[in-house]
Design an enzyme around this catalytic site. Structure first.
Site, PDB file in Angstrom:
ATOM      1  N   GLY A  50      13.459 -39.849   1.628  1.00 50.40           N
ATOM      2  CA  GLY A  50      12.357 -39.975   1.095  1.00 50.40           C
ATOM      3  C   GLY A  50      11.400 -40.032   2.082  1.00 50.40           C
ATOM      4  N   GLY A  55       9.793 -41.525   4.645  1.00 48.02           N
ATOM      5  CA  GLY A  55       9.941 -42.390   5.636  1.00 48.02           C
ATOM      6  C   GLY A  55       8.997 -42.609   6.771  1.00 48.02           C
ATOM      7  N   GLY A  62       8.405 -44.838  11.757  1.00 50.34           N
ATOM      8  CA  GLY A  62       7.357 -44.283  10.616  1.00 50.34           C
ATOM      9  C   GLY A  62       6.098 -43.498  11.147  1.00 50.34           C
ATOM     10  N   ASP A  78      15.884 -31.170   1.705  1.00 51.02           N
ATOM     11  CA  ASP A  78      14.505 -31.753   1.557  1.00 51.02           C
ATOM     12  C   ASP A  78      13.245 -31.102   2.216  1.00 51.02           C
ATOM     13  OD1 ASP A  78      16.403 -32.561   3.855  1.00 51.02           O
ATOM     14  OD2 ASP A  78      14.619 -33.684   4.578  1.00 51.02           O
ATOM     15  N   ASN A  79      13.714 -29.945   3.043  1.00 56.37           N
ATOM     16  CA  ASN A  79      12.689 -29.207   3.604  1.00 56.37           C
ATOM     17  C   ASN A  79      12.205 -27.813   2.908  1.00 56.37           C
ATOM     18  OD1 ASN A  79      12.207 -31.305   5.403  1.00 56.37           O
ATOM     19  ND2 ASN A  79      13.507 -30.070   6.750  1.00 56.37           N
TER      20      ASN A  79
HETATM   21  P1  AMP Z   1      12.211 -34.501   8.676  1.00 50.42           P
HETATM   22  O1  AMP Z   1      12.955 -34.413   9.859  1.00 50.42           O
HETATM   23  O2  AMP Z   1      10.773 -34.976   9.063  1.00 50.42           O
HETATM   24  O3  AMP Z   1      12.175 -33.336   7.742  1.00 50.42           O
HETATM   25  O4  AMP Z   1      12.640 -35.752   8.131  1.00 50.42           O
HETATM   26  C1  AMP Z   1      13.762 -36.275   7.427  1.00 50.42           C
HETATM   27  C2  AMP Z   1      13.775 -37.540   6.984  1.00 50.42           C
HETATM   28  O5  AMP Z   1      13.543 -38.376   8.045  1.00 50.42           O
HETATM   29  C3  AMP Z   1      12.927 -37.859   6.117  1.00 50.42           C
HETATM   30  O6  AMP Z   1      13.212 -38.777   4.887  1.00 50.42           O
HETATM   31  C4  AMP Z   1      11.648 -38.478   6.852  1.00 50.42           C
HETATM   32  O7  AMP Z   1      10.685 -39.300   6.218  1.00 50.42           O
HETATM   33  C5  AMP Z   1      12.567 -39.350   7.920  1.00 50.42           C
HETATM   34  N1  AMP Z   1      11.773 -39.576   9.298  1.00 50.42           N
HETATM   35  C6  AMP Z   1      11.680 -38.649  10.128  1.00 50.42           C
HETATM   36  N2  AMP Z   1      11.047 -39.167  10.824  1.00 50.42           N
HETATM   37  C7  AMP Z   1      10.667 -40.555  10.777  1.00 50.42           C
HETATM   38  C8  AMP Z   1      10.396 -41.520  11.473  1.00 50.42           C
HETATM   39  N3  AMP Z   1       9.696 -41.450  12.927  1.00 50.42           N
HETATM   40  N4  AMP Z   1      10.056 -42.679  10.820  1.00 50.42           N
HETATM   41  C9  AMP Z   1      10.897 -42.890   9.662  1.00 50.42           C
HETATM   42  N5  AMP Z   1      11.441 -41.837   8.825  1.00 50.42           N
HETATM   43  C10 AMP Z   1      11.615 -40.619   9.598  1.00 50.42           C
HETATM   44 MG    MG Z   2      11.366 -33.025   6.027  1.00 48.39          MG
END
Ligand code: AMP
Ligand code: MG
Length: 491
Positions: free
Chosen positions: A87, A89, A123, A249-250
């Site tokens: 989700g 985040g 976040g 998710d990407n």
């Molecule tokens: P990503 O690596 O950006 O594709 O993110 C993978 C998951 O990790 C997603 O659910 C993001 O919302 C969560 N996420 C990545 N970075 C953060 C962060 N700094 N704080 C909270 N959630 C994160």
């Molecule tokens: Mg992502």
């Protein structure tokens, strides 16, 4: 009149697929980048709006009128392992606008603070990774590769702690939608079939309205997503692009590239190239991308099974399997069609696949620069192969292939001059090379200097036209910089 004419269908139609949530308030928002052309495309007339107002509205300090921020739920297979709850985040969907071409587009924050999906994360986002997302997104856009784009980047005035303290930022992302394969996975455990069907119906209405009347809309929808991804991945491959984190998710339903983390464009051609520091086994290596896309689409297919055939699970599996198998054909077709155009071929002959394969094998054997070799093929059409030959450790090795290609070109109806310019309009000279991206990010993060980023964006906005005084933007990095280059996850 409000700045943005929001029309928020996701919040309206799928309330149980997201959580209403407010962004964090940044202590000192400062506008670092504003994409005026994209704003105009969105019907957002920003010319008379003060920079401070834009900084406030695109950072979470003051929400734009009509925004209904929500954190979207999704799951995902990350490096092959399933995470049932990911989700938003560190992101929030603000809402949607209908753009000047009548297309619905999402506006979302990235880096806007904790949400119910944040798990242990803060976040927040550091400025460097947000600028990488901006730069690569605009580079992809100029290469005509479907992509999400950055509308704004605002420094928050806050420090985020990563391996070391870094300046924080919020990026406003524009996307055809934020529906991911992982969004379907979240609702697909058979527990709430209504929620799954609502999601699928929404996705079809939004991305494939022509399929609403099909006999089995969910099956043709799956096929449509497969075709979009086949085309997209073929485009990545021809641009030498490595996404780096092709988790489910990407991967979008729309067929846009999303979530630029440890991504990069390849220099010397080698299908085993991996850039991401966390991809230790090379799952997301350049050459694996088509197979991984198919794997991800199979996960999407699994989620749709209950909708494909309510009576017979076996029937549903058989139909879905056939669609997923056909991905390979779509991909090969797309790849070859794009390869022909890059080689200056407008007609099709049986040996063209072999010609293209042998060209790449040659680049690999010679460790030649992928982008420049494609680019300088057009010089050879003009009768000057010097710049092309200079890319090869052993220029003599190029000659047999070159002779074959020229013989093949002789069967083409097009005049040589027209062919060379058509090739130059497809084979870029300027790509977002790692060392250029890194120096731009470092200047912004460490010295607050956006100059190099803006300059690089300017060069990459027109990747096909050779310009005086831009030679350093065309060249690969010195070999010692390339060896062992890794981009980090950038979270
Ligand atoms: P990503 O690596 O950006 O594709 O993110 C993978 C998951 O990790 C997603 O659910 C993001 O919302 C969560 N996420 C990545 N970075 C953060 C962060 N700094 N704080 C909270 N959630 C994160
Ligand atoms: Mg992502």
């Amino acid at each position: 009149m409000p700045l943005i004419a929001f029309d928020n269908s996701y919040a309206r139609d799928l309330p149980q697929h997201a959580v209403p949530w407010q962004p964090a308030t940044p202590p000192q928002p400062r506008l670092l980048y504003w994409n005026a052309a994209l704003a105009q495309e969105l019907g957002l007339d920003s010319a008379d709006i003060a920079t401070e107002t834009l900084a406030a509205q695109f950072s979470g300090a003051v929400l734009p009128d009509g925004a209904q921020p929500i954190a979207q739920a999704y799951a995902g297979h990350q490096f092959g392992g399933y995470s049932p709850t990911l989700g938003d985040g560190r992101a929030l969907l603000l809402g949607e606008v209908i753009d000047s071409r009548g297309q619905r587009r999402d506006l979302a924050f990235k880096g806007s603070g904790r949400t119910p999906f944040s798990r242990r994360g803060d976040g927040k986002a550091a400025l460097g990774p947000m600028l990488r997302e901006l730069i690569i997104g605009e580079a992809m856009q100029a290469l005509a590769i479907p992509t999400t784009r950055a509308l704004a980047v605002v420094a928050t005035g806050e420090t985020v702690s990563r391996e070391r303290p870094l300046p924080g930022a919020v990026l406003t992302r524009v996307a055809a939608s934020h529906l991911r394969v992982g969004t379907f996975e979240y609702f697909a455990n058979g527990e709430d079939e209504d929620a799954l069907q609502q999601l699928a119906d929404y996705a079809i209405r939004r991305h494939d309205p022509a399929l609403l009347d099909a006999a089995n809309p969910y099956l043709v929808f799956l096929d449509a997503v497969c075709r979009r991804q086949a085309r997209l991945i073929a485009q990545w491959m021809h641009a030498g692009f490595i996404h780096g984190v092709m988790n489910t998710d990407n991967m979008t339903i729309s067929g846009e590239t999303i979530d630029y983390g440890p991504c990069a464009f390849m220099d010397a051609y080698d299908p085993a190239t991996v850039f991401s520091s966390i991809d230790e086994r090379g799952r997301y290596a350049y050459g694996n991308q088509p197979a991984i896309a198919q794997w991800n689409l199979a996960r999407l297919a699994e989620t749709l099974l209950p909708l494909l055939d309510a009576e017979s699970q076996q029937q549903a599996v058989a139909q879905a399997t056939e669609v997923i198998h056909r991905f390979v054909d779509h991909y090969r077709e797309q790849w070859l069609a794009q390869a022909r155009r890059k080689l200056g071929l407008h007609t099709a002959q049986d040996d063209d696949q072999q010609l293209a394969d042998d060209w790449l094998a040659l680049l690999q054997a010679q460790q030649a620069d992928f982008t420049l070799c494609w680019r300088y093929l057009a010089d050879a059409v003009d009768g000057d192969g010097a710049r092309l030959a200079a890319q090869f450790a052993d220029p003599a090795a190029l000659q047999p292939w070159l002779a074959r290609w020229q013989q093949r070109l002789a069967a083409e109806p097009q005049a040589a001059a027209a062919r060379a310019s058509a090739m130059r309009a497809l084979n870029p000279l300027y790509i977002a090379r790692n060392h250029l991206v890194e120096e731009a990010l470092a200047a912004a993060s460490e010295h607050g200097d956006m100059g190099l980023t803006l300059r690089l964006l300017d060069v990459l906005a027109d990747p096909f036209t050779e310009r005086d005084a831009l030679e350093r933007y065309a060249l690969p990095a010195a070999p010692e910089l390339v060896a062992g280059y890794r981009t980090f996850c950038g979270t």
